[in-house]
Design an enzyme around this catalytic site. Structure first.
Site, PDB file in Angstrom:
ATOM      1  N   THR A 263      52.044 -21.619  80.923  1.00 25.55           N
ATOM      2  CA  THR A 263      51.276 -20.336  81.177  1.00 25.55           C
ATOM      3  C   THR A 263      51.600 -19.696  79.692  1.00 25.55           C
ATOM      4  O   THR A 263      50.743 -18.973  79.497  1.00 25.55           O
ATOM      5  CB  THR A 263      52.163 -19.714  82.356  1.00 25.55           C
ATOM      6  OG1 THR A 263      51.917 -20.303  83.330  1.00 25.55           O
ATOM      7  CG2 THR A 263      51.775 -18.276  82.578  1.00 25.55           C
TER       8      THR A 263
ATOM      9  N   CYS B 290      50.397 -22.912  91.598  1.00 21.23           N
ATOM     10  CA  CYS B 290      50.500 -21.786  90.773  1.00 21.23           C
ATOM     11  C   CYS B 290      49.860 -20.714  91.430  1.00 21.23           C
ATOM     12  O   CYS B 290      50.239 -19.635  91.015  1.00 21.23           O
ATOM     13  CB  CYS B 290      49.976 -21.971  89.388  1.00 21.23           C
ATOM     14  SG  CYS B 290      50.328 -23.707  88.771  1.00 21.23           S
TER      15      CYS B 290
END
Ligand SMILES: Cc1ncc(COP(=O)(O)O)c(C=O)c1O
Length: 411
Positions: A83, A359
């Site tokens: 990320t 996620c």
């Protein structure tokens, strides 16, 4: 990939089919981290012997990861994971090199890519073109060719999608972008862990240390020099969570997004996670060393799983491309049954899977990736994903089919 010994870890060996969320920790990665902690951790920026030792470990890991992925050590920037590396790539490259304020990406990117693009749109007035994909998740090449403009600064297209497993060739889009001088980033978080990915800047004369001979990445291999930056994440290789890297060509300017002590050559401030980085390098070396043989075994098992689900579970349909897909990835919609209830039923039977991208877990809206394929909302809510770290045992496959069939029949 087993080797763990606790009862919980034994459970993981039996029915843990969620490697695309986090792959099981490799014993080599655990050993590398324990070695750091047991020998006494120190700050890699400290000017004393333990600090020099920590610095050596970080630089050794950087070299190992670079060699395994066909990059130069100086091109590897350690981050806290995929990320952060995606955010650094999108925001850092776009802000540092404003050829113009236009970015191109696709409708099926990971949220860390899409949300970083939207941040640039919201805060810095960038314009965003989100390319459509076809029903299998491949980028629409015709739309892609039209998308590049004189003010396009960055193109970001993932190599493989974690939710539907589709693998992109990048090909024409990346080549046209590079010809125009547009920077190209690719999220390789899913792809690099199970397919031979090379950044194409080093010839990697021998295999990564610790890997069997003859497995060095071909410098002309995919995606090679058609991209300027790729993102990788440790926990998809079987390394620890919370560590990853952006691999970026040295000549490119990068605006840092985390400010402070100027670690990682000023690109990413913050004390390096020495043990995590050592574990990351160990996992990458083992994973990339086995990639060809592991992928073949996984593909056989994946294909058997796909064939049996489609033949034996009423209402099941594959999502993603039938052949251009990650080796251990099988994702489905199963009409009439919610993905959440399938996940719970499988978990009760000792099989851990995802109902969408982990996620995005906790959200009950249909997955934007599945909607981008053209699926309607109700069908997208029935998604279930199996992602294998090892070939399936026949009993596990039978159990999966039994559970899916009984959920459909209960319906
Ligand atoms: C394609 C892709 N990119 C990025 C990420 C985010 O990586 P991390 O979990 O290390 O933040 C993921 C996580 O699943 C992913 O699948």
């Amino acid at each position: 990939m087993s080797g763990a010994s606790s009862p919980d870890a034994a459970y993981l060996d039996v029915g843990y089919l969620d490697a695309a969320a986090t792959a099981p920790l490799r014993p080599e990665a655990l050993r590398a981290m324990l070695d750091v902690w047991e020998s006494g951790q120190a700050n890699a920026s400290s000017v004393h012997s333990p600090g020099f030792r920590a610095r050596e470990l970080v630089e050794g890991a950087r070299t190992r990861i670079a060699r395994a992925l066909g990059a130069m050590p100086g091109e590897v920037i350690f981050t806290s994971g995929g990320t952060e590396a995606n955010s650094l790539a999108i925001v850092g490259l776009a802000l540092a090199r404003p050829r113009g304020r236009h970015i191109v990406t696709t409708a099926i990117e990971h949220s860390s890519v899409l949300e970083s693009c939207r941040y640039l749109e919201r805060v810095f007035g960038f314009e965003l073109t989100v390319l459509p994909v076809d029903a299998d998740g491949l980028v629409d090449q015709a739309a892609a060719a039209q998308a590049l403009r004189p003010d396009t600064t960055l193109v970001s297209v993932g190599l493989a999608n974690g939710e539907i497993g589709t693998v992109q060739s990048l090909g024409e889009l990346a080549d046209s972008a590079r010809e125009l001088g547009v920077t190209v980033h690719s999220d390789a978080v899913q792809a690099a862990a199970s397919l031979p990915v090379s950044f194409g800047s080093s010839t990697a004369p021998s295999a990564a240390p610790g890997a069997p001979a003859g497995v060095a990445p071909d410098p002309s291999a995919w995606p090679g020099r058609s991209v300027d930056a790729i993102t990788v994440a440790s926990h998809k290789f079987g390394g620890p969570q919370g560590v990853g890297a952006l691999i970026v060509r040295g000549h490119l300017q990068l605006e840092s997004i985390i400010h402070g002590g100027g670690q990682e050559r000023g690109a990413r401030s913050g004390t390096e996670n020495v043990a995590g980085i050592a574990g990351f390098a160990a996992a990458v070396a083992v994973a990339t060393g086995q990639i060809g043989s592991a992928a073949l075994a996984l593909m056989d098992s994946r294909d058997e799983l796909i064939a049996r689900v489609l033949a034996e579970v009423p209402g099941a349909a594959l999502t993603g491309h039938p052949s251009e897909r990650l080796p251990g990835h099988a994702s489905f919609t199963i009409s009439g049954v919610s993905g959440e209830s399938l996940l719970v039923a499988l978990d009760t039977a000792g099989v851990a899977v995802s109902s969408g991208s982990a996620c995005a877990a906790g959200k009950s809206e249909p997955s934007p990736v599945l909607l981008a394929l053209g699926l309607r909302d109700e069908l997208a809510q029935t998604a279930v994903r199996f992602s294998l770290a090892d070939p399936l045992a026949p009993e596990t496959l039978d159990r999966i089919i039994r559970v899916l069939r009984s959920e459909v029949l209960r319906g």
